[in-house]
Enzyme design. Structure first.
Site, PDB file in Angstrom:
ATOM      1  N   CYS A   3       0.841  -1.192   0.000  1.00  0.00           N
ATOM      2  CA  CYS A   3       0.000   0.000   0.000  1.00  0.00           C
ATOM      3  C   CYS A   3       0.879   1.245   0.000  1.00  0.00           C
ATOM      4  O   CYS A   3       1.613   1.497   0.963  1.00  0.00           O
ATOM      5  CB  CYS A   3      -0.927   0.006   1.211  1.00  0.00           C
ATOM      6  SG  CYS A   3      -1.891   1.524   1.358  1.00  0.00           S
ATOM      7  N   GLU A 262     -35.004  -6.570  14.718  1.00  0.00           N
ATOM      8  CA  GLU A 262     -33.962  -5.564  14.463  1.00  0.00           C
ATOM      9  C   GLU A 262     -34.583  -4.194  14.683  1.00  0.00           C
ATOM     10  O   GLU A 262     -35.706  -3.940  14.264  1.00  0.00           O
ATOM     11  CB  GLU A 262     -33.464  -5.711  13.020  1.00  0.00           C
ATOM     12  CG  GLU A 262     -32.679  -4.544  12.472  1.00  0.00           C
ATOM     13  CD  GLU A 262     -31.378  -4.297  13.202  1.00  0.00           C
ATOM     14  OE1 GLU A 262     -31.128  -3.123  13.536  1.00  0.00           O
ATOM     15  OE2 GLU A 262     -30.629  -5.260  13.446  1.00  0.00           O
ATOM     16  N   CYS A 334     -18.781  -9.443  16.550  1.00  0.00           N
ATOM     17  CA  CYS A 334     -17.693  -8.672  15.939  1.00  0.00           C
ATOM     18  C   CYS A 334     -16.755  -8.138  17.023  1.00  0.00           C
ATOM     19  O   CYS A 334     -15.843  -7.375  16.743  1.00  0.00           O
ATOM     20  CB  CYS A 334     -18.244  -7.530  15.092  1.00  0.00           C
ATOM     21  SG  CYS A 334     -19.237  -6.355  16.041  1.00  0.00           S
TER      22      CYS A 334
END
Length: 375
Positions: A3, A262, A334
């Site tokens: 990168c 949700e 997560c």
């Protein structure tokens, strides 16, 4: 991954970029095993990874510079702008979009927002791409509706340059804070949702609905959850914090009763659209708070699948699940730290299976799928 931005010291977002992917996976696995060291784990599945570059389906670009020479990227802590159009995490298909957006910003007179002066209109550009057909959703985040008429007038030129733009919106974010979007969404196209497809399951992405940013790994995550559920004697399940319904739509069978919950109405609209396409009549999706929904129920299904935000599911929901004792819990996380904390609050369960998904290469973050079984 090579990168130029990292090598030049212009961006440090990918903090692990100098480590080869196998080393990154080893470090993440060690971190996860350390977090779950107090719990016996029956089966550790091999970690799942995807491409190391060009994998992102979404770009969130801060707009800075001038209306004639806009920069799309980020602001350093000292306020210095950095153009990130060449970020190697983005697929090659993003480059022509960024290239066309810069002259369009000038054509439409969308003055970039200046944080220091609290002046200007265009704050962010949000771009999402569908893996299934290459269609894209573009959102302009503006401070107000002042430039809306100008934007509408200039839009045909952009649509001619970029026919892949299926959904275009303006989001109004009037607050002087680093908040990505406001509540008001104005559609500039007839189409309001982007069509996506994982593992032959139709999914829809609307402007204010969360969707995983690494489709190659996300599709494997959903397929794995489906495979685990198919091995269990389950006829009724909940999909809590369900987003656009990725897990529930993969796991459901025609004879299974499934309730997906949700809080974001936009995401629930997507989930309902997918369920209708699949002809699954026993699926029910509702826009509610997952914890409030669950704790108000007098009985639970055999399986509860949870996919909470980074904060985890929290003590009230853990206490409810401990008391009501569904036979199986599948926890997709997560943030393994909060997952480990939640598992500690579920003492009546043993960990049958754990699998790490490298959703965020070149960073310390990862996704993890865990199967908990009532002892």
């Amino acid at each position: 991954m090579q990168c130029a931005l990292y090598d030049a010291g212009r961006c440090r977002s990918c903090q692990w970029i100098t480590q080869p992917i196998p080393e990154q996976l080893s470090a993440k696995t060690a971190d996860l095993k350390n977090l779950l060291a107090d719990f016996p784990v029956e089966e550790w599945c091999a970690p799942v990874s995807g491409p190391e570059q060009g994998f992102r389906n979404k770009a969130k670009m801060v707009v800075s510079g001038s209306v004639e020479k806009p920069l799309l990227g980020m602001l350093h802590r000292d306020g210095t702008p950095e153009d990130l159009c060449d970020c190697p995490l983005y697929p090659a298909s993003f480059a022509p979009v960024f290239a066309a957006l810069k002259p369009f910003i000038a054509r439409a007179g969308l003055t970039p927002y200046n944080v220091a002066r609290k002046r200007g209109e265009l704050k962010y550009i949000l771009l999402t791409e569908s893996q299934s057909d290459g269609g894209m959703m573009l959102r302009f985040v503006l401070r107000s509706e002042t430039k809306l008429a100008q934007l509408r007038k200039a839009l045909p030129w952009l649509q001619e340059q970029l026919p892949q733009l299926k959904v275009i919106t303006v989001n109004i974010q009037p607050v002087h804070m680093a908040i990505m979007e406001g509540e008001t969404e104005i559609y500039l196209t007839e189409q309001q949702a982007l069509a996506e497809r994982f593992n032959d399951v139709p999914l829809w992405v609307r402007p204010q609905s969360f969707f995983q940013t690494n489709p190659a790994v996300a599709s494997q995550l959903y397929a794995t959850a489906r495979d685990w559920v198919r091995q269990l004697p389950v006829k009724h399940m909940w999909d809590l914090f369900c987003g656009v319904g990725g897990f529930g739509l993969h796991c459901a069978t025609p004879d299974m009763q499934l309730t997906g919950i949700e809080i974001a109405p936009e995401a629930i609209a997507c989930a309902k659209q997918s369920a209708a396409e699949l002809g699954l009549t026993r699926l029910q999706f509702q826009a509610l708070d997952s914890t409030q929904f669950a704790t108000a129920q007098g009985e639970v299904p055999e399986l509860v699948l949870v996919n909470p935000p980074r904060r985890g599911i929290g003590k009230p929901l853990c206490d409810y699940l401990s008391t009501m004792a569904p036979r199986f819990i599948i926890y997709s996380s997560c943030n393994a730290q909060t997952m480990a904390k939640d598992v500690r609050e579920l003492p009546g369960y043993r960990i049958e299976r754990v699998q790490l998904f490298d959703m965020f290469p070149h960073t310390a973050h990862y996704e993890v799928l865990t199967l908990l079984v009532k002892q």
